[in-house]
Every structure is written in C-alpha cells, then in structure tokens.
Write an enzyme that holds these catalytic residues in place. Structure first.
Site, PDB file in Angstrom:
ATOM      1  N   ASP A  82      -2.024  10.705  12.835  1.00 46.31           N
ATOM      2  CA  ASP A  82      -1.442  11.355  11.659  1.00 46.31           C
ATOM      3  C   ASP A  82      -2.475  12.312  11.086  1.00 46.31           C
ATOM      4  O   ASP A  82      -3.664  12.019  11.060  1.00 46.31           O
ATOM      5  CB  ASP A  82      -0.965  10.335  10.615  1.00 46.31           C
ATOM      6  CG  ASP A  82      -2.071   9.437  10.101  1.00 46.31           C
ATOM      7  OD1 ASP A  82      -2.636   9.747   9.028  1.00 46.31           O
ATOM      8  OD2 ASP A  82      -2.377   8.428  10.757  1.00 46.31           O
ATOM      9  N   GLU A 175       1.311   4.064  -1.757  1.00 43.20           N
ATOM     10  CA  GLU A 175       0.094   3.262  -1.810  1.00 43.20           C
ATOM     11  C   GLU A 175      -0.316   2.870  -3.230  1.00 43.20           C
ATOM     12  O   GLU A 175      -1.254   2.092  -3.403  1.00 43.20           O
ATOM     13  CB  GLU A 175      -1.058   4.026  -1.153  1.00 43.20           C
ATOM     14  CG  GLU A 175      -0.770   4.493   0.261  1.00 43.20           C
ATOM     15  CD  GLU A 175      -1.899   5.337   0.827  1.00 43.20           C
ATOM     16  OE1 GLU A 175      -3.075   5.077   0.475  1.00 43.20           O
ATOM     17  OE2 GLU A 175      -1.616   6.270   1.613  1.00 43.20           O
TER      18      GLU A 175
END
Length: 294
Positions: A82, A175
């Site tokens: 990623d 997150e």
C-alpha cells in the site's frame, strides 16, 4: 608584628587544611587499580542492559525488520503493497519487472486516495493510473478523519475516486475515534460511511484497522460482514480469530522502484480468490446495480 605572624600562620593552617583530600578521594587512591576498572565495566554493563531493556527490547521486531533480519509470514503466496505520497515518485516499470516479496510477484497495490472531507493525496491520480497500466490489481483507500462528518467524507471519496471493474472494493482506513463521540456514535458514523459508499459502488467496502482498535471499537457483529484488512506488525501470525482478507505485516519493506520504506501485505487466499473479490466479479455483491449506474 607578632599579631601579623599569627595571622599568617592561621591562614597557612587553614590553607593546608583546605587542600587535604576528601575521604572519598583518599579511599580512591588506596583502592587497587583492578577494582577501578571493575567498577567501570560494571557501570557499562548496567548502562547497556538499561538501554536494551527500555529502548531495544520493546521494539525488537522493528529493529530486526529495519536491518533486514525479520522473517516474512509463511504459507502465503499473494503479496501486495500500500502506497501514498510518502513513497514519492515510483518507478513503476522497475517495480513491475523486479519487485518481489519472498520470491513472489506483487499482485495488488492499495493506494491512498482521500482523507477527511477535503484532502486528496497528491500522488493518487498518478499512482492509480500507473498501477493499472502496469498490470497490478489496484484498490483505493480513504483515511477516516475525526474532524469531519462521516457523510461528508463518504461523498468526498465518491466524488474523487472512480473505481472500475477489476478494481478492489473501496477501503476505509479507520484508526482513531473522535474524543467527542461515544462508542455507539462512533460506530454509527463508521457504518454511515460504509453504507453510503457501498450504495454508490455496489460492493461492500473493506475495513482497514489494527487489531486492538478492531477489538475495542469495531467488534460488533454488523462489522463482520465487511472484508477485513488488519494491520499487525512483526508477529509470526495474526492474533485476530475472526475472518480476514488482508494482513499488513510490516511498514519497513524495501522494493526496487520505491525509495524508502513501503508497507507489505498479504492476501489470505489464492490469486483466483483475490480476483473474485474485485468489482465486476460474479461473487461481488450488488455489482449489477453498479454496472448499470456506470
């Protein structure tokens, strides 16, 4: 004059008394030389132990990863990365021809697209185009912000990301929880983003988060219906006992064509399974509605 002589003697007496070595210094001079060096070695040993205990041991896996002495997850063949603007300009031709993880080719690339309700990753457009042109299975992810309503963030992602058939489902990278929201309010906000994005693209989005966050905030049953991408670094296996599709296992990977470090990921399945997860596959939920819309 006698008074002056007495004064002088007094001063000399005080001066000589002042110059006498202290008790510790006298003991030091009487100590054998070997005991001095023994003390020095003991102090060094204590210092090294303390440094290891407080600074190295808690991050031992990361230290080994940084210096190339960490092992990759075993039993997986489908590897990917990623990326975002942090990777700078990528040499896609080199990445395609030479990039391998554990002697396996890179199959998929997850690309940061948006953040919050107003920020587009400056490298997204080029990375998104180049990854497709060089034959990678690509995906796009949104970084969830604690400063914007979920609806605004979902609409911003939809506006800027044109996923096509063959692309992986959209990804929500979550997150952090806003301090001003209760746990239930936060869960409803995340579900609002997921529902709006699913309605637009016709597929269930992928949820990216780390293990402890998942267990603390996203462990409700309604989140288990979404593909799960877990971040869990420097461990031999994933501790999470539920179903998961992707595992981000290190953030210090190195590959030809990319300067600096890059995240390594594996897919929990075969390459056929990965392709079945993409938009337009027969197993993708709601894809017919998406095809009609586009």
């Amino acid at each position: 004059m006698p008074a002056n002589r007495n004064t002088s003697k007094g001063r000399r007496a005080k001066s000589s008394k002042h110059k006498q070595p202290g008790i510790l210094l006298r003991l030091f001079h009487r100590m054998p030389r070997w005991s001095f060096w023994l003390g020095v070695v003991a102090i060094m040993v204590v210092y090294v132990w303390a440094f290891y205990y407080f600074f190295v041991s808690p991050f031992g896996f990361r230290w080994r990863a940084l210096y190339g002495d960490t092992s990759l997850p075993q039993g997986y063949e489908i590897h990917g990365i990623d990326i975002s603007h942090y990777q700078g300009d990528i040499n896609w031709a080199m990445l395609r021809s030479q990039g391998q993880i554990d002697r396996c080719p890179i199959r998929f690339v997850m690309i940061k697209a948006t953040e919050g309700a107003s920020r587009i990753d400056p490298k997204f457009k080029n990375n998104f185009e180049q990854s497709l042109e060089h034959g990678f299975t690509r995906g796009a992810y949104h970084f969830y912000s604690v400063h914007s309503p979920a609806k605004d963030q979902a609409n911003f992602f939809i506006k800027n990301v044109n996923l096509q058939q063959g692309d992986l489902p959209p990804v929500l990278d979550v997150e952090h929880k806003p301090k001003g929201q209760s746990d239930d309010e936060f869960k409803n906000s995340v579900l609002e983003w997921l529902n709006l994005v699913e309605k637009h693209y016709g597929v269930k989005p992928i949820i990216y988060t780390y293990y402890k966050f998942k267990m603390q905030y996203l462990s409700d049953r309604e989140f288990d219906q979404y593909p799960y991408w877990i971040a869990h670094y420097y461990v031999d296996s994933v501790e999470y006992q539920g179903d998961w599709k992707f595992w981000q296992h290190t953030d210090v990977g190195k590959l030809p064509g990319i300067k600096g470090y890059v995240d390594f990921n594996i897919y929990n399945g075969s390459y056929y399974d990965l392709r079945q997860l993409t938009i337009g596959s027969r197993e993708t939920i709601g894809v017919e509605a998406y095809k009609e819309k586009n």
